[in-house]
Design an enzyme around this catalytic site. Structure first.
Site, PDB file in Angstrom:
ATOM      1  N   HIS A 220       0.569   6.537  -9.242  1.00  0.00           N
ATOM      2  CA  HIS A 220      -0.273   7.188 -10.270  1.00  0.00           C
ATOM      3  C   HIS A 220      -0.797   6.064 -11.184  1.00  0.00           C
ATOM      4  CE1 HIS A 220      -1.814  10.238 -12.834  1.00  0.00           C
ATOM      5  NE2 HIS A 220      -0.713  10.732 -13.377  1.00  0.00           N
ATOM      6  N   HIS A 259      -7.295   8.534  -3.144  1.00  0.00           N
ATOM      7  CA  HIS A 259      -7.092   9.531  -4.194  1.00  0.00           C
ATOM      8  C   HIS A 259      -6.871  10.888  -3.545  1.00  0.00           C
ATOM      9  CE1 HIS A 259      -7.663  11.810  -7.882  1.00  0.00           C
ATOM     10  NE2 HIS A 259      -7.491  10.657  -8.512  1.00  0.00           N
ATOM     11  N   ASP A 313      -8.153   2.933 -10.981  1.00  0.00           N
ATOM     12  CA  ASP A 313      -7.269   1.798 -11.268  1.00  0.00           C
ATOM     13  C   ASP A 313      -7.784   0.475 -10.726  1.00  0.00           C
ATOM     14  OD1 ASP A 313      -5.254   3.117 -12.717  1.00  0.00           O
ATOM     15  OD2 ASP A 313      -4.463   3.962 -10.868  1.00  0.00           O
TER      16      ASP A 313
HETATM   17  N1  ACO Z   1      -4.311   1.952   1.231  1.00  0.00           N
HETATM   18  C1  ACO Z   1      -4.207   2.160   2.552  1.00  0.00           C
HETATM   19  N2  ACO Z   1      -4.113   3.380   3.122  1.00  0.00           N
HETATM   20  C2  ACO Z   1      -4.131   4.438   2.303  1.00  0.00           C
HETATM   21  C3  ACO Z   1      -4.251   4.308   0.908  1.00  0.00           C
HETATM   22  C4  ACO Z   1      -4.350   3.005   0.376  1.00  0.00           C
HETATM   23  N3  ACO Z   1      -4.443   2.801  -0.921  1.00  0.00           N
HETATM   24  N4  ACO Z   1      -4.248   5.519   0.357  1.00  0.00           N
HETATM   25  C5  ACO Z   1      -4.117   6.405   1.343  1.00  0.00           C
HETATM   26  N5  ACO Z   1      -4.040   5.753   2.529  1.00  0.00           N
HETATM   27  C6  ACO Z   1      -3.900   6.352   3.862  1.00  0.00           C
HETATM   28  C7  ACO Z   1      -2.453   6.721   4.130  1.00  0.00           C
HETATM   29  O1  ACO Z   1      -1.758   5.659   4.736  1.00  0.00           O
HETATM   30  C8  ACO Z   1      -2.614   7.900   5.057  1.00  0.00           C
HETATM   31  O2  ACO Z   1      -2.973   7.414   6.346  1.00  0.00           O
HETATM   32  P1  ACO Z   1      -2.457   8.160   7.690  1.00  0.00           P
HETATM   33  O3  ACO Z   1      -3.038   9.528   7.616  1.00  0.00           O
HETATM   34  O4  ACO Z   1      -3.002   7.300   8.780  1.00  0.00           O
HETATM   35  O5  ACO Z   1      -0.957   8.169   7.584  1.00  0.00           O
HETATM   36  C9  ACO Z   1      -3.852   8.614   4.507  1.00  0.00           C
HETATM   37  O6  ACO Z   1      -4.600   7.605   3.828  1.00  0.00           O
HETATM   38  C10 ACO Z   1      -3.532   9.749   3.530  1.00  0.00           C
HETATM   39  O7  ACO Z   1      -2.595   9.265   2.571  1.00  0.00           O
HETATM   40  P2  ACO Z   1      -1.689  10.225   1.662  1.00  0.00           P
HETATM   41  O8  ACO Z   1      -0.632   9.411   1.015  1.00  0.00           O
HETATM   42  O9  ACO Z   1      -1.258  11.427   2.448  1.00  0.00           O
HETATM   43  O10 ACO Z   1      -2.752  10.730   0.609  1.00  0.00           O
HETATM   44  P3  ACO Z   1      -2.405  11.328  -0.809  1.00  0.00           P
HETATM   45  O11 ACO Z   1      -3.509  12.228  -1.161  1.00  0.00           O
HETATM   46  O12 ACO Z   1      -1.016  11.887  -0.851  1.00  0.00           O
HETATM   47  O13 ACO Z   1      -2.365   9.990  -1.678  1.00  0.00           O
HETATM   48  C11 ACO Z   1      -2.598   8.362  -3.275  1.00  0.00           C
HETATM   49  C12 ACO Z   1      -3.123   9.695  -2.749  1.00  0.00           C
HETATM   50  C13 ACO Z   1      -1.107   8.493  -3.608  1.00  0.00           C
HETATM   51  C14 ACO Z   1      -3.351   8.009  -4.536  1.00  0.00           C
HETATM   52  C15 ACO Z   1      -2.787   7.257  -2.203  1.00  0.00           C
HETATM   53  O14 ACO Z   1      -4.160   7.125  -1.878  1.00  0.00           O
HETATM   54  C16 ACO Z   1      -2.202   5.914  -2.624  1.00  0.00           C
HETATM   55  O15 ACO Z   1      -1.007   5.689  -2.420  1.00  0.00           O
HETATM   56  N6  ACO Z   1      -3.038   4.989  -3.181  1.00  0.00           N
HETATM   57  C17 ACO Z   1      -2.556   3.727  -3.685  1.00  0.00           C
HETATM   58  C18 ACO Z   1      -1.967   3.888  -5.090  1.00  0.00           C
HETATM   59  C19 ACO Z   1      -3.040   4.168  -6.122  1.00  0.00           C
HETATM   60  O16 ACO Z   1      -4.058   3.486  -6.198  1.00  0.00           O
HETATM   61  N7  ACO Z   1      -2.765   5.176  -6.960  1.00  0.00           N
HETATM   62  C20 ACO Z   1      -3.660   5.521  -8.087  1.00  0.00           C
HETATM   63  C21 ACO Z   1      -4.348   6.815  -7.821  1.00  0.00           C
HETATM   64  S1  ACO Z   1      -5.471   7.220  -9.111  1.00  0.00           S
HETATM   65  C22 ACO Z   1      -4.450   7.699 -10.374  1.00  0.00           C
HETATM   66  O17 ACO Z   1      -3.402   8.248 -10.212  1.00  0.00           O
HETATM   67  C23 ACO Z   1      -4.888   7.418 -11.689  1.00  0.00           C
END
Ligand code: ACO
Length: 376
Positions: A220, A259, A313
């Site tokens: 987050h 996201h 971010d």
């Molecule tokens: N880098 C690489 N791959 C990613 C990323 C990333 N940043 N984000 C998602 N993916 C991929 C996952 O590996 C997954 O791939 P798969 O289907 O092949 O297994 C797919 O995208 C879906 O990922 P989930 O984790 O199921 O998506 P979710 O909606 O739960 O996650 C989240 C959202 C937690 C923000 C995720 O994108 C993430 O971890 N990002 C990095 C951390 C980040 O930047 N967080 C800030 C978010 S904005 C905020 O809160 C203010």
């Protein structure tokens, strides 16, 4: 079979008039106003009024609001002595979470759930949080605390208390825009936390303390610090592509991308990208922007087809670094702004409250015989 939605994805759990997000089209509005218009033409103080009152202020209302907000920047001796008693090695998010909780103890009516009274408490918390962060940061640097200046805006006052000098107009505007962009974002994890706590008819201090705890997680708000760590790991823009490829091959996440709601470019990131480029160039951090840009280019080629784009971010890291903020203050900056959104949601929750209490699918065994400990 389980009917649970993992991560509560797609579940509508509240109504709000504060922010609207269209994740497919990359739209974010606060109470119907496009985020880009607010970032360009409004101020964080005006946006904070909007969050707490569900609309923009008229002139006399705004004047009264900023008088109240700026008049509440100061900390009591008790609060200051608590900050002075914190280990200087403490992480600022842990310190801020603790101090917001502590503010309840000097409020004679901390538990009031009367909406106008909670609004007043919210203004106080919003006003004092930057003073708390700046005071702690100066103490840990071995410097004297700088008292707030009520003649300065929320943004200018924070930078003044941190650096003991008034920021330039450009820096004040840049920081103010960051505050506007981070104020609210639907039912994100920390806002949901805030609403859950409020729904038990607990107090606003508990609700915001809990929200700060949720925000600091690396998935987050903690991601902005993760982005900066990543940028520090990459020696030059030329190495960014290989860095990203190695991370993706290892199935690691690239911080600042992806996201739950946006499957297109986060409109906050669009604005921050331009801001980051300008500030980085002006402050001798062009290399940092170039690294960010190279990461984005590689991510666009590799994963944009999966709907993974920069989020708020990603470019806020370069922006905050160019403003001169220390890495571990990035997530507290997010909190300073988001307190307005959390408080707005707490007020919405109190208005027609019903306890938030979802269910869990029990997936364990039944009719299990109790065995005395010696027989297990
Ligand atoms: N880098 C690489 N791959 C990613 C990323 C990333 N940043 N984000 C998602 N993916 C991929 C996952 O590996 C997954 O791939 P798969 O289907 O092949 O297994 C797919 O995208 C879906 O990922 P989930 O984790 O199921 O998506 P979710 O909606 O739960 O996650 C989240 C959202 C937690 C923000 C995720 O994108 C993430 O971890 N990002 C990095 C951390 C980040 O930047 N967080 C800030 C978010 S904005 C905020 O809160 C203010």
């Amino acid at each position: 079979m389980s009917t649970a939605s993992k991560g509560l994805e797609g579940i509508v759990a509240a109504e709000t008039v504060l922010s609207f997000i269209d994740g497919e089209k990359g739209i974010l509005e606060y109470n119907g106003i496009a985020i880009n218009d607010l970032a360009k033409h409004s101020s964080f103080e005006e946006v904070a009024f909007l969050m707490l009152n569900k609309r923009l202020p008229k002139k006399p209302e705004f004047e009264a609001f900023i008088t109240d907000l700026r008049g509440s920047y100061g900390l009591s001796d008790h609060t200051l002595s608590l900050i002075k008693s914190m280990p200087t090695t403490a992480q600022p998010m842990h310190m801020l979470r603790t101090m917001v909780s502590a503010l309840a103890m000097e409020d004679p009516e901390p538990n009031s759930i009367d909406i106008p009274e909670v609004r007043v408490k919210a203004v106080r918390i919003l006003a004092k949080a930057p003073t708390i962060v700046a005071a702690f940061d100066r103490l840990r640097r071995g410097l004297d605390i700088v008292s707030p200046d009520p003649s300065l805006s929320f943004a200018a006052n924070f930078l003044y208390m941190l650096n003991a000098e008034r920021p330039t107009h450009t820096m004040e505007r840049a920081f103010d825009a960051c505050m506007i962009l981070h104020a609210d974002h639907g039912l994100n994890a920390s806002t949901f936390t805030c609403r859950v706590i409020t729904s038990t008819l607990s107090d606003i201090y508990s609700a915001i303390t809990g929200a700060i705890g949720a925000l600091r997680g690396p998935l987050h708000g903690g991601a902005n610090e993760g982005v900066m760590h990543m940028l520090n790991e990459i020696d030059s823009p030329e190495e960014a592509e290989q860095f990203v490829m190695n991370k993706l091959a290892a199935r690691d996440r690239i911080m600042g991308f992806g996201h739950r709601v946006y499957k297109s470019y986060d409109p906050r990131a669009t604005y921050l990208k331009t801001l980051a480029e300008q500030l980085a160039t002006d402050t001798g951090n062009a290399d940092l922007y170039a690294k960010s840009s190279a990461i984005e280019k590689t991510m666009a080629r590799e994963v944009a087809s999966k709907g993974i784009y920069p989020n708020v971010d990603f470019y806020s890291a370069t922006t905050y670094h160019s403003i001169g903020l220390k890495l571990d203050l990035f997530t507290p900056m997010f909190a300073l702004s988001r307190i307005s959104g959390w408080a707005g949601h707490a007020l919405e929750q109190l208005d027609g409250n019903r306890l938030i209490r979802p269910s869990a699918d029990y997936v364990g065994p039944h009719n299990t015989q109790y065995l005395p400990i010696e027989q297990r």
